[in-house]
Design a protein around this motif. Structure first.
Motif, PDB file in Angstrom:
ATOM      1  N   VAL A  55       0.840  -1.210   0.000  1.00  0.00           N
ATOM      2  CA  VAL A  55       0.000   0.000   0.000  1.00  0.00           C
ATOM      3  C   VAL A  55       0.869   1.251   0.000  1.00  0.00           C
ATOM      4  N   ILE A  56       1.889   1.277   0.858  1.00  0.00           N
ATOM      5  CA  ILE A  56       2.750   2.459   0.982  1.00  0.00           C
ATOM      6  C   ILE A  56       3.542   2.692  -0.300  1.00  0.00           C
ATOM      7  N   ASN A  57       4.100   1.638  -0.880  1.00  0.00           N
ATOM      8  CA  ASN A  57       4.908   1.796  -2.085  1.00  0.00           C
ATOM      9  C   ASN A  57       4.052   2.079  -3.318  1.00  0.00           C
ATOM     10  N   ASN A  58       2.802   1.629  -3.306  1.00  0.00           N
ATOM     11  CA  ASN A  58       1.894   1.995  -4.392  1.00  0.00           C
ATOM     12  C   ASN A  58       1.618   3.501  -4.370  1.00  0.00           C
ATOM     13  N   ALA A  59       1.435   4.055  -3.178  1.00  0.00           N
ATOM     14  CA  ALA A  59       1.236   5.502  -3.047  1.00  0.00           C
ATOM     15  C   ALA A  59       2.491   6.262  -3.477  1.00  0.00           C
ATOM     16  N   HIS A  60       3.658   5.680  -3.206  1.00  0.00           N
ATOM     17  CA  HIS A  60       4.916   6.305  -3.638  1.00  0.00           C
ATOM     18  C   HIS A  60       4.969   6.416  -5.163  1.00  0.00           C
ATOM     19  N   GLU A  61       4.553   5.365  -5.861  1.00  0.00           N
ATOM     20  CA  GLU A  61       4.578   5.390  -7.317  1.00  0.00           C
ATOM     21  C   GLU A  61       3.573   6.369  -7.900  1.00  0.00           C
ATOM     22  N   LEU A  62       2.421   6.478  -7.244  1.00  0.00           N
ATOM     23  CA  LEU A  62       1.360   7.323  -7.784  1.00  0.00           C
ATOM     24  C   LEU A  62       1.455   8.776  -7.334  1.00  0.00           C
ATOM     25  N   GLU A  63       1.860   8.994  -6.083  1.00  0.00           N
ATOM     26  CA  GLU A  63       1.823  10.342  -5.514  1.00  0.00           C
ATOM     27  C   GLU A  63       3.182  10.872  -5.092  1.00  0.00           C
ATOM     28  N   GLY A  64       4.215  10.060  -5.178  1.00  0.00           N
ATOM     29  CA  GLY A  64       5.535  10.523  -4.770  1.00  0.00           C
ATOM     30  C   GLY A  64       5.743  10.577  -3.276  1.00  0.00           C
ATOM     31  N   THR A  65       4.919   9.883  -2.523  1.00  0.00           N
ATOM     32  CA  THR A  65       5.082   9.819  -1.066  1.00  0.00           C
ATOM     33  C   THR A  65       6.304   8.961  -0.722  1.00  0.00           C
ATOM     34  N   PRO A  66       6.755   8.957   0.537  1.00  0.00           N
ATOM     35  CA  PRO A  66       7.970   8.214   0.892  1.00  0.00           C
ATOM     36  C   PRO A  66       7.868   6.714   0.578  1.00  0.00           C
ATOM     37  N   LEU A  67       8.987   6.184   0.101  1.00  0.00           N
ATOM     38  CA  LEU A  67       9.107   4.744  -0.157  1.00  0.00           C
ATOM     39  C   LEU A  67       9.496   4.041   1.134  1.00  0.00           C
ATOM     40  N   ILE A  68       9.109   2.783   1.265  1.00  0.00           N
ATOM     41  CA  ILE A  68       9.472   2.042   2.465  1.00  0.00           C
ATOM     42  C   ILE A  68      10.141   0.723   2.085  1.00  0.00           C
ATOM     43  N   ARG A  69      11.171   0.382   2.814  1.00  0.00           N
ATOM     44  CA  ARG A  69      11.841  -0.914   2.702  1.00  0.00           C
ATOM     45  C   ARG A  69      11.931  -1.500   4.101  1.00  0.00           C
ATOM     46  N   VAL A  70      11.574  -2.757   4.211  1.00  0.00           N
ATOM     47  CA  VAL A  70      11.527  -3.381   5.534  1.00  0.00           C
ATOM     48  C   VAL A  70      12.512  -4.549   5.578  1.00  0.00           C
ATOM     49  N   LYS A  71      13.330  -4.569   6.611  1.00  0.00           N
ATOM     50  CA  LYS A  71      14.268  -5.668   6.808  1.00  0.00           C
ATOM     51  C   LYS A  71      13.511  -6.887   7.336  1.00  0.00           C
ATOM     52  N   PRO A  72      13.686  -8.047   6.717  1.00  0.00           N
ATOM     53  CA  PRO A  72      12.942  -9.236   7.165  1.00  0.00           C
ATOM     54  C   PRO A  72      13.265  -9.602   8.611  1.00  0.00           C
ATOM     55  N   TYR A  73      12.357 -10.325   9.233  1.00  0.00           N
ATOM     56  CA  TYR A  73      12.626 -10.866  10.566  1.00  0.00           C
ATOM     57  C   TYR A  73      13.816 -11.812  10.472  1.00  0.00           C
ATOM     58  N   ASP A  74      14.736 -11.701  11.408  1.00  0.00           N
ATOM     59  CA  ASP A  74      15.892 -12.596  11.376  1.00  0.00           C
ATOM     60  C   ASP A  74      15.587 -13.890  12.143  1.00  0.00           C
ATOM     61  N   LYS A  75      16.528 -14.822  12.110  1.00  0.00           N
ATOM     62  CA  LYS A  75      16.286 -16.129  12.719  1.00  0.00           C
ATOM     63  C   LYS A  75      16.133 -16.043  14.239  1.00  0.00           C
ATOM     64  N   PHE A  76      16.781 -15.046  14.852  1.00  0.00           N
ATOM     65  CA  PHE A  76      16.660 -14.907  16.301  1.00  0.00           C
ATOM     66  C   PHE A  76      15.252 -14.443  16.683  1.00  0.00           C
ATOM     67  N   GLU A  77      14.684 -13.539  15.887  1.00  0.00           N
ATOM     68  CA  GLU A  77      13.309 -13.116  16.129  1.00  0.00           C
ATOM     69  C   GLU A  77      12.338 -14.276  15.897  1.00  0.00           C
ATOM     70  N   ARG A  78      12.611 -15.079  14.877  1.00  0.00           N
ATOM     71  CA  ARG A  78      11.741 -16.220  14.592  1.00  0.00           C
ATOM     72  C   ARG A  78      11.799 -17.243  15.726  1.00  0.00           C
ATOM     73  N   ILE A  79      12.997 -17.548  16.208  1.00  0.00           N
ATOM     74  CA  ILE A  79      13.154 -18.527  17.288  1.00  0.00           C
ATOM     75  C   ILE A  79      12.494 -18.026  18.575  1.00  0.00           C
ATOM     76  N   ALA A  80      12.666 -16.732  18.860  1.00  0.00           N
ATOM     77  CA  ALA A  80      12.072 -16.161  20.074  1.00  0.00           C
ATOM     78  C   ALA A  80      10.548 -16.229  20.023  1.00  0.00           C
ATOM     79  N   GLN A  81       9.955 -15.928  18.864  1.00  0.00           N
ATOM     80  CA  GLN A  81       8.506 -15.998  18.737  1.00  0.00           C
ATOM     81  C   GLN A  81       8.009 -17.442  18.812  1.00  0.00           C
ATOM     82  N   ASP A  82       8.746 -18.375  18.219  1.00  0.00           N
ATOM     83  CA  ASP A  82       8.378 -19.791  18.319  1.00  0.00           C
ATOM     84  C   ASP A  82       8.392 -20.251  19.778  1.00  0.00           C
TER      85      ASP A  82
END
Length: 331
Positions: free
Chosen positions: A73-100
Motif C-alpha cells: 500500500v505504501i509503495n503503491n502511493a509512492h509510485e502514484l503520488e511521490g510519497t515516501p518509499l518504504i523498505r523493511v528488513k525481514p525478521y531474522d532467525k533470532f526473532e523467529r526462534i524467540a517468537q516460536d
C-alpha cells in the motif's frame, strides 16, 4: 504557501487496488495505523504490528499477512503520488526462534516429500479423480489451486499439453505432461461443483473440486485407508516433484527448476530439496573397520618407532625400506 498536508495510511488505502484477500488482511492494519502519515511509518513500526495483531502467529505469518500488504500500500502511493518509499528488513532467525518459543510451536517445520511408493499407495486407495489429481501435481509441480482450476478446455490431447493459470508471479502457461497422464485426465468426466458462498453451480472442472481446500478431508480418509501418513498437496506435489528429480534421480537443479516453473534454482534447492540419507549412515562413512584378523607376529613384524620412521622417511642418500647400521632389530 506552506507544506501540503501529509497523506496518511488511510489515504494510501484508497489508492490501492486490493484483492479480496489483501483487503481482508489490511482491515486490522488500517485500524491500527490508519491515521499515521506515510512518512512516519517505518519498517520497525510495521514489524511491531505482528505481536499486537497476531500474537500467536509465526514471524513468517507476520511478514506475509501484515508487513507485505502494508508495504504494498505504501509503495503503491509512492509510485502514484511521490510519497515516501518504504523498505523493511525481514525478521531474522533470532526473532523467529524467540517468537516460536513464546507461542510454544515450531515454525518452518521440515516437510516430508512424497515419493513414488507413497503416490502408488495413495492411488490404490483413491477414486479415479483423486488418484489423477495426486499424480498430476507430483508429475508437474502444479500448485493445488492451479490443478483444481483445470477445465476441459485447458487440455490439448494431441500435444499432451495442459494450461495452468498464472500464480505466484508466473504467467499462464502450457505445460507438457506424459501421455499416460493425459489419458488419465481425458478419462475423467468433468464435474460441476457448487460455490460454497453463493450456492450456484460453477463451471465444469477436470478434478471436480470447487476450491483449493476442498480436497483435504477426502485425502485424509484416503491416506488412512491406505495406511500411509497424510500429506497435503504441497509436499505431495511441489516438494515431492523436486526431491524426486534432484535427490533421487540426480537431475540437475537448473533443469528441475525450469520444468517446475521456478525462476531461480536456488529457491527450490533451499526449500524443496530434502536430503534422504540416514544420518547414522553418513557418520558410518568416517569409521574404519575395527574388526581385523589377528596377525601372527614374527620377529621382523615388531619394529621400534625409530626403525619405522627411518624406513618410511630415510635420510638423503639412503634407500627407503633399508635398515641402516646402528639401528638394531628387535628379536
Amino acid at each position: 504557501m506552506g507544506d501540503e498536508p501529509s497523506e496518511t495510511f488511510s489515504d494510501a488505502i484508497m489508492l490501492y487496488n486490493a484483492s479480496p484477500k489483501a483487503a481482508k488482511q489490511l482491515i486490522p492494519i488500517v485500524e491500527a495505523i490508519g491515521d499515521l502519515s506515510l512518512g512516519a511509518i517505518s519498517g520497525a513500526l510495521l514489524k511491531s504490528l505482528g505481536p499486537k495483531l497476531k500474537p500467536k502467529a509465526s514471524t513468517d505469518t507476520w511478514w506475509r499477512e501484515i508487513v507485505t500488504p502494508a508495504s504494498a500500500v505504501i509503495n503503491n502511493a509512492h509510485e502514484l503520488e511521490g510519497t515516501p518509499l518504504i523498505r523493511v528488513k525481514p525478521y531474522d532467525k533470532f526473532e523467529r526462534i524467540a517468537q516460536d518459543k513464546r507461542r510454544c510451536k515450531l515454525s518452518r517445520a521440515e516437510r516430508t516429500p512424497a515419493d513414488k511408493e507413497w503416490i502408488e499407495a495413495f492411488c490404490r486407495a483413491a477414486d479415479p479423480y483423486n488418484a489423477a489429481l495426486v499424480r498430476f501435481i507430483f508429475e508437474t509441480a502444479a500448485r493445488i489451486d492451479q490443478a483444481v482450476s483445470l477445465e476441459p478446455d485447458d487440455l490439448r490431447p494431441h500435444e499432451n499439453k495442459v494450461r495452468v493459470k498464472a500464480q505466484k508471479g508466473h504467467p499462464e502457461s502450457w505445460i507438457t505432461v506424459s501421455p499416460q497422464m493425459m489419458d488419465e485426465l481425458l478419462a475423467l468426466p468433468a464435474k460441476r461443483s457448487k460455490n460454497r458462498k453463493t450456492g450456484k453451480l460453477m463451471k465444469a472442472r477436470v478434478f471436480g473440486y470447487g476450491s483449493s481446500t476442498g480436497y483435504n478431508t477426502r485425502w485424509e480418509t484416503i491416506c488412512k485407508r491406505a495406511g500411509i501418513p497424510y500429506l497435503s498437496a504441497h509436499p505431495a506435489g511441489r516438494h515431492g516433484f523436486f526431491t524426486e528429480l534432484v535427490v533421487r534421480q540426480g537431475v540437475d537443479p537448473v533443469t528441475s527448476a525450469k520444468t517446475g516453473r521456478w525462476s531461480d534454482p536456488n529457491l527450490p534447492m533451499r526449500i524443496y530439496a530434502h536430503a534422504e540419507t540416514d544420518e547414522a549412515d553418513i557418520r558410518a562413512r568416517f569409521r574404519t573397520n575395527h574388526v581385523q584378523d589377528d596377525a601372527v607376529e614374527t620377529p621382523n613384524s615388531k619394529k621400534s618407532q625409530k626403525e619405522w620412521r627411518y624406513e618410511r622417511f630415510p635420510p638423503k642418500g639412503q634407500v627407503a625400506g633399508s635398515n641402516p647400521a646402528g639401528i638394531a632389530k628387535n628379536t
